[in-house]
Enzyme design. Structure first.
Site, PDB file in Angstrom:
ATOM      1  N   ASP A 252      17.066  32.338  37.217  1.00 41.06           N
ATOM      2  CA  ASP A 252      18.117  31.345  37.401  1.00 41.06           C
ATOM      3  C   ASP A 252      18.704  31.541  38.788  1.00 41.06           C
ATOM      4  O   ASP A 252      18.909  32.670  39.234  1.00 41.06           O
ATOM      5  CB  ASP A 252      19.207  31.448  36.327  1.00 41.06           C
ATOM      6  CG  ASP A 252      19.973  30.131  36.237  1.00 41.06           C
ATOM      7  OD1 ASP A 252      19.353  29.106  35.920  1.00 41.06           O
ATOM      8  OD2 ASP A 252      21.193  30.123  36.509  1.00 41.06           O
TER       9      ASP A 252
ATOM     10  N   HIS B 143      16.170  34.893  48.450  1.00 46.04           N
ATOM     11  CA  HIS B 143      16.802  35.408  47.234  1.00 46.04           C
ATOM     12  C   HIS B 143      15.759  35.751  46.164  1.00 46.04           C
ATOM     13  O   HIS B 143      15.731  36.837  45.634  1.00 46.04           O
ATOM     14  CB  HIS B 143      17.783  34.339  46.710  1.00 46.04           C
ATOM     15  CG  HIS B 143      17.164  32.963  46.648  1.00 46.04           C
ATOM     16  ND1 HIS B 143      16.700  32.320  47.763  1.00 46.04           N
ATOM     17  CD2 HIS B 143      16.868  32.148  45.610  1.00 46.04           C
ATOM     18  CE1 HIS B 143      16.170  31.165  47.417  1.00 46.04           C
ATOM     19  NE2 HIS B 143      16.258  31.040  46.108  1.00 46.04           N
TER      20      HIS B 143
HETATM   21  P1  IMP Z   1      17.441  26.718  38.485  1.00 43.62           P
HETATM   22  O1  IMP Z   1      17.350  28.160  38.751  1.00 43.62           O
HETATM   23  O2  IMP Z   1      16.079  26.153  38.216  1.00 43.62           O
HETATM   24  O3  IMP Z   1      18.470  26.362  37.449  1.00 43.62           O
HETATM   25  O4  IMP Z   1      17.843  26.083  39.863  1.00 43.62           O
HETATM   26  C1  IMP Z   1      19.090  25.550  40.150  1.00 43.62           C
HETATM   27  C2  IMP Z   1      18.966  24.564  41.276  1.00 43.62           C
HETATM   28  O5  IMP Z   1      18.759  25.268  42.491  1.00 43.62           O
HETATM   29  C3  IMP Z   1      17.844  23.548  41.152  1.00 43.62           C
HETATM   30  O6  IMP Z   1      18.300  22.328  41.677  1.00 43.62           O
HETATM   31  C4  IMP Z   1      16.764  24.105  42.006  1.00 43.62           C
HETATM   32  O7  IMP Z   1      15.948  23.128  42.552  1.00 43.62           O
HETATM   33  C5  IMP Z   1      17.571  24.810  43.086  1.00 43.62           C
HETATM   34  N1  IMP Z   1      16.832  25.977  43.553  1.00 43.62           N
HETATM   35  C6  IMP Z   1      16.445  27.055  42.837  1.00 43.62           C
HETATM   36  N2  IMP Z   1      15.757  27.914  43.607  1.00 43.62           N
HETATM   37  C7  IMP Z   1      15.713  27.344  44.839  1.00 43.62           C
HETATM   38  C8  IMP Z   1      15.116  27.737  46.061  1.00 43.62           C
HETATM   39  O8  IMP Z   1      14.465  28.771  46.199  1.00 43.62           O
HETATM   40  N3  IMP Z   1      15.295  26.892  47.095  1.00 43.62           N
HETATM   41  C9  IMP Z   1      15.996  25.725  47.003  1.00 43.62           C
HETATM   42  N4  IMP Z   1      16.539  25.296  45.878  1.00 43.62           N
HETATM   43  C10 IMP Z   1      16.399  26.107  44.798  1.00 43.62           C
END
Ligand code: IMP
Length: 204
Positions: free
Chosen positions: A74, A185
């Site tokens: 996440d 990250h």
């Molecule tokens: P989740 O971890 O999939 O819930 O991501 C949360 C939000 O952050 C989503 O809109 C993802 O597209 C964005 N996100 C997650 N990881 C990255 C990354 O490495 N680069 C850019 N956006 C990210």
């Protein structure tokens, strides 16, 4: 190295994340499978107040779909001028059905009139390892950057075209998956996941 049959189930359908995880673990004798291979899975709610809690919950929740260790991720984007928003709400920042583009547009709108020096931000990523409904371990990685005033680059996903690394003079979307992994990250969290599996494999 011992067992060539170590398996890891990636609790995500996100191609961008899967690509980065594959790269980071490719030198280990681990066979990866993903949520994309599971038909009709129940989608885990991501409604916890922090990225850490969401990752842990996802890792435990999706571990029911595999006999293998399950790795969930996440991620949140914390923008200082927005007091840490979108943070844990990064995926649905512009609404429940928001696309990456919608979220990026909203971010640009909210930061309108904010000068470069105050556009500091960081990605926070937690990866959680679950097994049979329990948490085994969690791994943290963060990456500092600036939010640009317009998108740049075509690689990656999500907020990548807006997330600028001053030291490289590039956005994440201008880096290959390998280059992004070296500093990102998720890359940092994955280094810890990598070490965890390497030590476990060496210990037999
Ligand atoms: P989740 O971890 O999939 O819930 O991501 C949360 C939000 O952050 C989503 O809109 C993802 O597209 C964005 N996100 C997650 N990881 C990255 C990354 O490495 N680069 C850019 N956006 C990210």
């Amino acid at each position: 190295m011992s067992s060539p049959e170590t398996r890891l189930f990636l609790a995500t359908t996100n191609e961008g994340k899967i690509l980065e995880i594959r790269h980071a673990l490719e030198d280990l004798p681990i066979t990866l499978s993903t949520l994309r291979e599971i038909k009709d899975f129940e989608v885990c709610a991501e409604d916890k107040p922090t990225v850490l809690e969401n990752a842990i919950y996802k890792g435990m929740f999706y571990s029911r779909y595999s006999e293998a260790m399950t790795l969930a991720d996440d991620t949140g984007l914390e923008v200082d001028a927005l007091m840490g928003r979108p943070g844990v709400h990064s995926a649905r920042y512009a609404g429940e059905t928001a696309t990456y583009e919608d979220n990026n547009m909203k971010l640009l709108q909210e930061l309108e009139n904010i000068p470069e020096a105050r556009r500091t931000a960081r990605f926070v990523c937690v990866m959680a390892l679950g097994f049979r409904g329990r948490l085994i371990k969690s791994f943290l990685g963060t990456c500092e950057g600036l939010i640009l005033t317009k998108p740049r680059g075509i690689q990656g996903f999500g907020y990548d075209p807006l997330f600028y690394i001053p030291a490289l003079k590039k956005t994440f979307a201008e880096l290959t998956a390998e280059e992004k992994n070296r500093i990102s990250h998720r890359g940092k969290a994955l280094e810890r996941v990598h070490d965890y599996f390497q030590y476990s494999l060496e210990a037999g």
